[in-house]
Design an enzyme around this catalytic site. Sequence first.
Site, PDB file in Angstrom:
ATOM      1  CB  SER A 163      -8.199   1.438   5.752  1.00 29.65           C
ATOM      2  OG  SER A 163      -8.694   2.730   5.958  1.00 29.65           O
ATOM      3  CB  SER A 215      -7.341   4.312   3.059  1.00 33.68           C
ATOM      4  OG  SER A 215      -6.619   3.590   4.041  1.00 33.68           O
ATOM      5  CE  LYS A 220      -3.791   2.069   2.696  1.00 34.53           C
ATOM      6  NZ  LYS A 220      -4.667   1.877   3.875  1.00 34.53           N
TER       7      LYS A 220
END
Length: 522
Positions: free
Chosen positions: A223, A199, A123
């Site tokens: 997330s 996210s 990520k």
Amino acid sequence: MDQHDVAQGRRDFLRAGAALGGAAAMGLGAGAAAAARQQSSLPLPEYERWDATEIARLIRRGDVKPSEVVEAAIARAEAYSAINALTVPHFDLAREQARALDAAGKAKREARPPLSGVPFALKDLSVAMKGTVTTNGCAFFKDAVADHDSTLVQRYKAAGMNIFAKLATPEFGQTGTTESRLFGATRNPWNLERSSGGSSGGASAAVAAGVLPVAHASDGGGSIRIPASHCGLFGLKPSRGLIPMGPGALEGWMGLSAHNVISRSVRDTALLMQLSQGPEAGTRAAPATSDLMKALGQVPKGLKIGLFETNLFGMGVHPECLDAVHKAATLCAGLGHHVEPISLQQLPFLEMFGGMGVMTGTGMLYTVRAREKLLGRQAREDEFEPINWLTQQKVQKYSAEQLYAARSVFDQAGRIFDEVFGRYDLILSPTTAALPPKLGELSLDQPFDDFAKRAVLASPFTAMFNMSGHPAMSVPLHWSVEGLPIGVQFAAPYGGEARLIALAAQLEKAAPWADRRPPALA
């Protein structure tokens, strides 16, 4: 090279977006786009059916080469570029590593780490890989090259993962969608007009599309679980302190944030957690580690599960999300577990979420200040999303007392949940209060009041367990009438990852989901 890769990634997105817009203008839907893609064959057609565990097994046996699987991942990242899952490619680094692994003989193959050669991606937020850029989804960090590996990255590398890219995130992970000014919108492979969640939306989109079998993700308010739910995948947020966050900071957002992965198979998540869990230098408080691979084979019996389905913001829950959780309750009962409704009205809910705003905003400002010091200049307003810039101005007026009070109310929530878990083995709830939103609805580039009205539907169930520090997972057990994935959440006592993994494996067997693929990409 990485700065060039960032720019190239942006150009690729714009080209893909233009092509997608052209298709829409001509009345072509996702099915037509898929048919066009299918005209050009992708390498290793079987690749999208394999999980990471299977890929590693095939590499060890010599049935497939590391270079073949990394090229399969890269080819799919390019073929499915319209979903916009990747931000910073590391293709050259990954190819170089794969070629080196190819050259090893049989004896060396069998002696290598358990996931040697398996394609993987990080990520693009709060994680460092030496010599590469982590942008945090923010223009102010677009050329931030790391001078070290995060502890977690060290462990992923030690496990043999071949890291070939960074994956999209909204700016600083501050919303439940993955859209940013820097890289644009990441699209849900199940419906390109919908969000892939946030996210960790780049991770969920990449895994759902078959670019990767498993991908790194992080969770500060939902997330991991929100994008897993929106994309029909498995996502588990671990207990506070189980997976290392350092060395820069040993707790993200003072304990709210946790790292792990999003995967198609429960065994991939169990294996990655098994290989990455445990304290690092500086750790002072963490749950005991457990044998998560052993938990895969331990069929849970007679669990007492509390069913919670109330949005404590008073905003309600979408009927299809309620349908999903009711069906999950029925499935659990059919497997021999006992499910009964519970109330959590005793939680100081509004104070908890008020404290969360203090904590996440302060964490963002701290990160920006550190970057300002490194660059020797102040950040500019045009380098941030409007809502995040507004938050930074507001946070500067917060007091130390407010920050202390925020952590204190989180601890209070943890105590209340501990008491609930004294009576129940698990808590079952919706993952989100709404279906995957349309792109733009949760963007950080809009008036704050409009954003806030929708944000309360994204994380009322997930964020509670970030604040309390308990582990929780989203399991893909339901799809809406329109074919959108809807996950359900199970939470466990602190350190109860093995219990979650055992139940998830049982549910995976009873109601398999791995073969369910987005129709547009099938």
